[in-house]
Write an enzyme that holds these catalytic residues in place. Sequence first.
Site, mmCIF file in Angstrom:
data_model
loop_
_atom_site.group_PDB
_atom_site.id
_atom_site.type_symbol
_atom_site.label_atom_id
_atom_site.label_comp_id
_atom_site.label_asym_id
_atom_site.label_seq_id
_atom_site.Cartn_x
_atom_site.Cartn_y
_atom_site.Cartn_z
ATOM 1 N N GLY A 18 54.539 112.744 15.490
ATOM 2 C CA GLY A 18 55.041 112.102 14.282
ATOM 3 C C GLY A 18 54.660 112.895 13.060
ATOM 4 N N ASP B 49 45.487 100.489 4.706
ATOM 5 C CA ASP B 49 46.857 100.827 5.094
ATOM 6 C C ASP B 49 47.076 100.515 6.568
ATOM 7 O OD1 ASP B 49 49.462 101.752 4.664
ATOM 8 O OD2 ASP B 49 48.942 103.831 5.159
#
Length: 381
Positions: A57, A184
Amino acid sequence: MAAASDLVNGGVAALQIEEELEEPPEQKNNAAAVLALAPVPWLAAVAELYERREKLGEGMFGDVYKAWDRVLERFVAVKRLSGRTDDRFVKTSLGYFAREVMSLAACRGHPSVVQLLATYADCGRADGDCFVVTEYAGPMNLRQYMDVRRLNGEPFDEDEVRDVMEQLLAGARHAHRAGILHRDIVPENVIVDMDSARDDGASGGRMVYKICGFGVSEPAVQAEKDDSGLLAASSPYRAPELFLGSKDYDGRVDTWSLGCIMAELVVGDGVPFFGGTQDGEVFNEMLHVVGTKGIVTWKGLERVAPREKAARLRKMGRGERGYLKKKFPPEVLSPAGFEVLKGLLHSNPDRRLSAAAALRKPWFRRRRFFSACCFMPQGGP
């Protein structure tokens, strides 16, 4: 029923096939152009030790690859943080690199947090890349896994949601006890894999969920918290006090995010629970769902909201009680499960559940042993 490893890889393939079928021709051409770009060369010391394999990713600051550790003969994940600005990545400051490394180091030793193995920095040039090497924790993130499950018509049942939440809350609790706020925790920052080892020696195992992506983490005790522009204001996983600009917060900004993930797992429609593309849209949606009663009783409201905004919120609070319970009736989520969800999504941060408090709730006292088929999607579209 396919084998566990086949189902993981097959699930990823199914997701990729589905995406290709839905892409218009111009997007396919753009995707092909991106794929045609050669990977950015690694620092020589990194390339010597680790053989780069498939890409896992990328984010705004760099990319992540699966790699083979030539010395210890095991797979690892190598995250490259770009030292230069180009069309693909934002330049990574040394502060960002240090923030992630120090947080991962502080959180070592917990099975629900990815383990830091090594770090490297290219100091031979002003725009040199930095590298973070961690354990290889799995082939997909939670966002991809939820998409695969949805495409295969295999929603999460409540026992599975409980298992996901127990692991993630335990990881968050460990980070908070180590003095780290993640800030996050989103599905893209949770890695998913299957643990094939079982205590009884039988085949299969449980799904394992590990928190990663500590790039915007920070020490829990800090006189003046600095977001440095790294936190996306419109993130649908961001706590309401952060939308209001508060810098006086604690680990309950992370448990709010985990509450959002829990709601998303239960609903199973493939979109964030608090949708919206602008910060105002997300903030209004979350208050509409959970109500304003909590936030207007928060002692910190006057410090972060202008007087007229605080007055407007308080006026709304008289009638805006929210409809969270209507979205999660007993046939959708048990009362014990709803108690956890409601506590995690309390808009008053002073009354919101911490990770430790959430794990003490009765919902987590129930146990069920799963077989592999309870978790994995079918291979193929």
